[in-house]
Design a protein around this motif. Structure first.
Motif, PDB file in Angstrom:
ATOM      1  N   THR A  43       1.163  -1.698   0.451  1.00  0.00           N
ATOM      2  CA  THR A  43       0.151  -0.048  -0.445  1.00  0.00           C
ATOM      3  C   THR A  43       0.788   1.299  -0.309  1.00  0.00           C
ATOM      4  N   ASP A  44       0.426   2.000  -0.595  1.00  0.00           N
ATOM      5  CA  ASP A  44       1.414   3.485  -0.517  1.00  0.00           C
ATOM      6  C   ASP A  44       1.127   4.430   0.607  1.00  0.00           C
ATOM      7  N   LYS A  45      -0.262   4.138   1.296  1.00  0.00           N
ATOM      8  CA  LYS A  45      -0.238   4.871   2.406  1.00  0.00           C
ATOM      9  C   LYS A  45       1.673   4.987   3.351  1.00  0.00           C
ATOM     10  N   ASN A  48       3.859   3.061   6.645  1.00  0.00           N
ATOM     11  CA  ASN A  48       3.329   1.338   6.373  1.00  0.00           C
ATOM     12  C   ASN A  48       4.324   0.579   6.591  1.00  0.00           C
ATOM     13  N   GLU A  51       5.918  -0.141   3.207  1.00  0.00           N
ATOM     14  CA  GLU A  51       6.747   0.285   2.362  1.00  0.00           C
ATOM     15  C   GLU A  51       7.595   0.706   3.007  1.00  0.00           C
ATOM     16  N   ARG A  73      -5.215  -1.995  -6.226  1.00  0.00           N
ATOM     17  CA  ARG A  73      -3.889  -1.232  -6.346  1.00  0.00           C
ATOM     18  C   ARG A  73      -3.012  -1.382  -7.565  1.00  0.00           C
TER      19      ARG A  73
END
Length: 739
Positions: A43-45, A48, A51, A73
């Motif tokens: 996820t691109d949060k 996290n 990442e 995504r």
């Protein structure tokens, strides 16, 4: 020594397990040497876990395929993101599970179906939580791992490091030196394992592997130990243990490491009741007695340390020193005060400086100036307080002395360039490379390493560099103790007879309550070769007198009841009965006391037994430790056993040599040998009792919780168990009650 220190060159030709290696070893190899890594839950949060792990894999230039997976995504982190395993350019190999706990089980099943060989579940929310849903998910996850055969670390872990493959599937953003080193680390706590790795790197000690195992739903720390024992690039295995779930697997892994000459340095949670409670809360591990852990693991070559600082010093010691041939110490210092500190510290650990060889003594006496000291006038065994002008010559004399096994140098590494000290260090390093003994620099206090110090330290692979005198002494003692262990530990196999085992099965089948009474307990002990006193049970005072006359006075009278575990506490024992009248009186008094007790314990009779003349009261016992399995105990017995606490433990079963070693670890053992001119006692009977007792607890499996023989009376001619209590395991007791 050159070959063992050039671990980095090993990865020019990567090691692979032999075809005969087990599936677990092969699975771990696949996890640490994967063809590709798939991040499920990408996820691109910002910030996290996924990442942070991705950034580390990019930073350290993992050369295999890297594939993020998330059905929601199309791209993430500037690269294509795949909806599922089937969409990947190649079949998955190692899978990082970063999805919520409720989806993790299906990811494991899907990964295995797609061809993955291993996985790491970073996600938490399983057995470390106490709610019903988390426990259910934990059960389903274990079942999925078992059915798929996938090599899985986690859940609730922080990823792994495989330096030779440039893999760092971890959230830690501190700089990592990605060079294959001789140390492998595994443990249940990600934070502690990462702290160990960082501290070792700060000291210039290379880490080849770091694996965080979390809740251990799949792979457990002993599985990693077995793999590291087989990998030739690893020299020292470091583990953090919150609990041992499978004693057999743990012991087999320890034996494999011992056979490979690789020490296992363990930091074990559970040295206190609070620590054991923390282990239960943190990973659901069943932590047992630390004394029992020591008794069993030390036999297999495990070095347990008490804290992280001690762990670092001990690891440093074993990485850069081979176990010595003996315990003869010599030291060089420029300070008379530090000379005293060294002598005191080593003496407190049971180590002393050995007399120097005649040749070494003569050379030092000739070269040293006024005020220097060769030898300690109290024990003729220190090295030297020397004039600085002959400092290096003194060190070389010590290293060359054939009567010295370990050379200790009181000095620390410089924090900045220093031409003379650097040159001297390299001279000593070269000398140590050719010597068949450890050469150890000790800073009596902890000194921080600068970047210069770390670089210098890495150029000195043949010397040990330690900080903090007490920690250094402990590590050196561990090195000496490790050298004295047998190369291979034989399998623990019961030597009991078929007749003894048959008696055990009949006794347990007929058991009615939570414990066997004294008569039944002693019958079983006798079947296992443990000598017991002459005795018989009486139902009336007249019977008691007849039995006493047959045995011969004096006799002892004792209550027999499965409901009374500690007879003396309720006045259920009468000693020194020398006549029929005294026997009748004791019978009546004990019977009356039992009838007055609350709860109305069942009275099965009064035991009339031979009174044995004893020179020493011993305790011989055994128990089933919840974590480590069967263990035996030996020491000074009697009513003050808890106060005196002169006991030692060992894993069961024992052979005769191991029983004698156990006896020798106690003050009671010193008395048995003949203390201060007193005659030696009958050690053979104590050895026989320990071997028989250890076979009994081992043969019983999980059906006997504890065996207490207190006292076991010993004199110069014999040894006899005059009391015995066998407590059944709760599950066994419930089973017996139903049948």
């Amino acid at each position: 020594m050159e070959a063992r220190l050039n671990a980095a060159s090993h990865f020019a030709q990567p090691w692979s397990p032999s075809p005969e290696a087990g599936d677990i070893v092969k699975g771990i190899h696949a996890m640490l040497h994967p063809r590709n890594i798939v991040l499920v839950g990408a996820t691109d949060k910002p910030g996290n876990y996924a990442e942070r792990i991705w950034n580390n894999l990019i930073k350290y230039k993992f050369e295999g395929g890297l594939y993020p997976v998330n059905a929601r995504r199309e791209t993430v982190w500037g690269v294509p993101c795949y909806p599922d395993f089937a969409s990947l350019p190649e079949k998955p190999d190692h899978v990082l599970v970063l999805v919520p706990a409720r989806f993790a089980v299906q990811v494991i099943r899907d990964a295995a179906a797609a061809g993955a060989r291993s996985a790491t579940i970073v996600t938490s929310g399983f057995s470390e939580s106490q709610d019903a849903e988390s426990q259910r998910l934990a059960t389903e996850l274990r079942e999925a791992i078992r059915e798929t055969g996938l090599a899985v670390t986690g859940p609730n872990c922080l990823g792994n490091l495989s330096a030779g493959e440039k893999i760092f599937t971890n959230i830690d953003d501190r700089i990592v030196t990605m060079e294959q080193g001789p140390v492998a680390i595994a443990g249940q706590s990600g934070a502690i394992v990462m702290a160990i790795r960082q501290a070792l790197e700060d000291r210039g000690v290379g880490v080849g592997y770091m694996v965080t195992t979390g809740n251990e739903a799949g792979l457990e720390t002993p599985d990693l130990m077995a793999y590291f024992a087989a990998d030739p690039s690893i020299r020292v295995i470091v583990v953090y243990l919150e609990g041992v779930r499978n004693t057999r697997t743990f012991r087999e892994a320890c034996k494999a490491a011992r056979a490979a000459g690789k020490p296992v340095i363990a930091l074990k949670l559970g040295a206190s009741e609070g620590g054991r409670a923390a282990a239960m809360a943190h990973t659901g591990a069943l932590a047992g007695s630390i004394e029992t852990f020591d008794a069993i693991s030390a036999r297999e070559g495990v070095i347990r340390v008490r804290g992280l600082d001690e762990l670092i010093e001990t690891t440093e010691c074993f990485v850069h020193a081979d176990p010595p041939k003996g315990n003869r110490l010599a030291a060089v210092t420029l300070s008379g005060g530090k000379r005293g500190l060294l002598i005191d510290a080593f003496h407190a650990a049971g180590l002393n400086f050995a007399p120097l060889g005649l040749g070494a003594s003569a050379k030092l006496a000739n070269m040293l100036g006024p005020g220097s000291i060769v030898g300690n006038p109290l024990d003729a065994g220190f090295a030297a307080v020397v004039d600085p002008s002959v400092y290096m010559q003194s060190i070389q004399v010590m290293i060359d002395d054939p009567d010295t096994d370990i050379v200790i140098i009181d000095a620390e590494l410089p924090k900045a360039p220093h031409e003379l000290r650097e040159r001297n260090l390299h001279i000593v390093n070269d000398k140590a490379a050719r010597a068949n003994k450890p050469v150890i620099y000790i800073s009596t206090m902890s000194i921080g390493f600068t970047d210069f110090t770390k670089t210098l330290r890495q150029s000195l692979p043949h010397i040990v560099v330690m900080q903090g005198l007490d920690r250094a002494v402990g590590a050196i003692k561990a090195l000496i103790d490790y050298a004295s262990l047998r190369k291979e530990v034989p399998d623990a196999v019961s030597s009991s007879t078929a007749a003894a085992r048959a008696t055990l099965e009949r006794t347990l089948k007929d058991a009615k309550g939570a414990a066997l009474d004294e008569v039944a307990s002693k019958k079983l002990l006798k079947a296992y070769g443990i000598p017991v006193s002459k005795e018989a049970i009486a139902q009336t005072a007249t019977d008691a007198v007849k039995i006493a006359r047959k045995i011969g006075f004096p006799v002892v009278a004792k209550v027999v009841s499965p409901d009374i575990l500690h007879k003396s506490d309720i006045g259920g024992v009468a000693l020194n009965l020398n006549s029929p009248a005294e026997v009748r009186k004791a019978f009546s008094a004990i019977t009356a006391r039992v009838k007055r007790l609350k709860g109305k314990p069942k009275l099965e009779g009064i035991l009339i037994a031979q009174q044995v003349k004893a020179d020493l009261e011993l305790v011989v016992g055994a128990s089933l430790d919840a974590e480590m399995g069967p263990v035996v105990l030996f020491g000074t017995g009697g009513v003050d056993i808890e106060l005196i606490k002169d006991v030692a433990l060992a894993g069961a079963p024992l052979d005769a040599d191991e029983a004698r070693q156990l006896i020798g670890r106690t003050k009671a053992g010193v008395k048995i040998k003949g203390y201060r001119g007193r005659p030696a006692l009958h050690e053979a009977s104590a050895v026989k009792a320990l071997v028989g007792l250890s076979n009994l607890i081992a043969d019983a499996g999980d059906r006997i919780a504890s065996i207490d023989v207190n006292p076991f009376l010993i004199n110069a001619k014999t040894g006899v168990a005059v009391d015995g209590l066998i407590v059944l395991n709760n599950a066994a007791a419930r089973h017996a009650a139903k049948h």
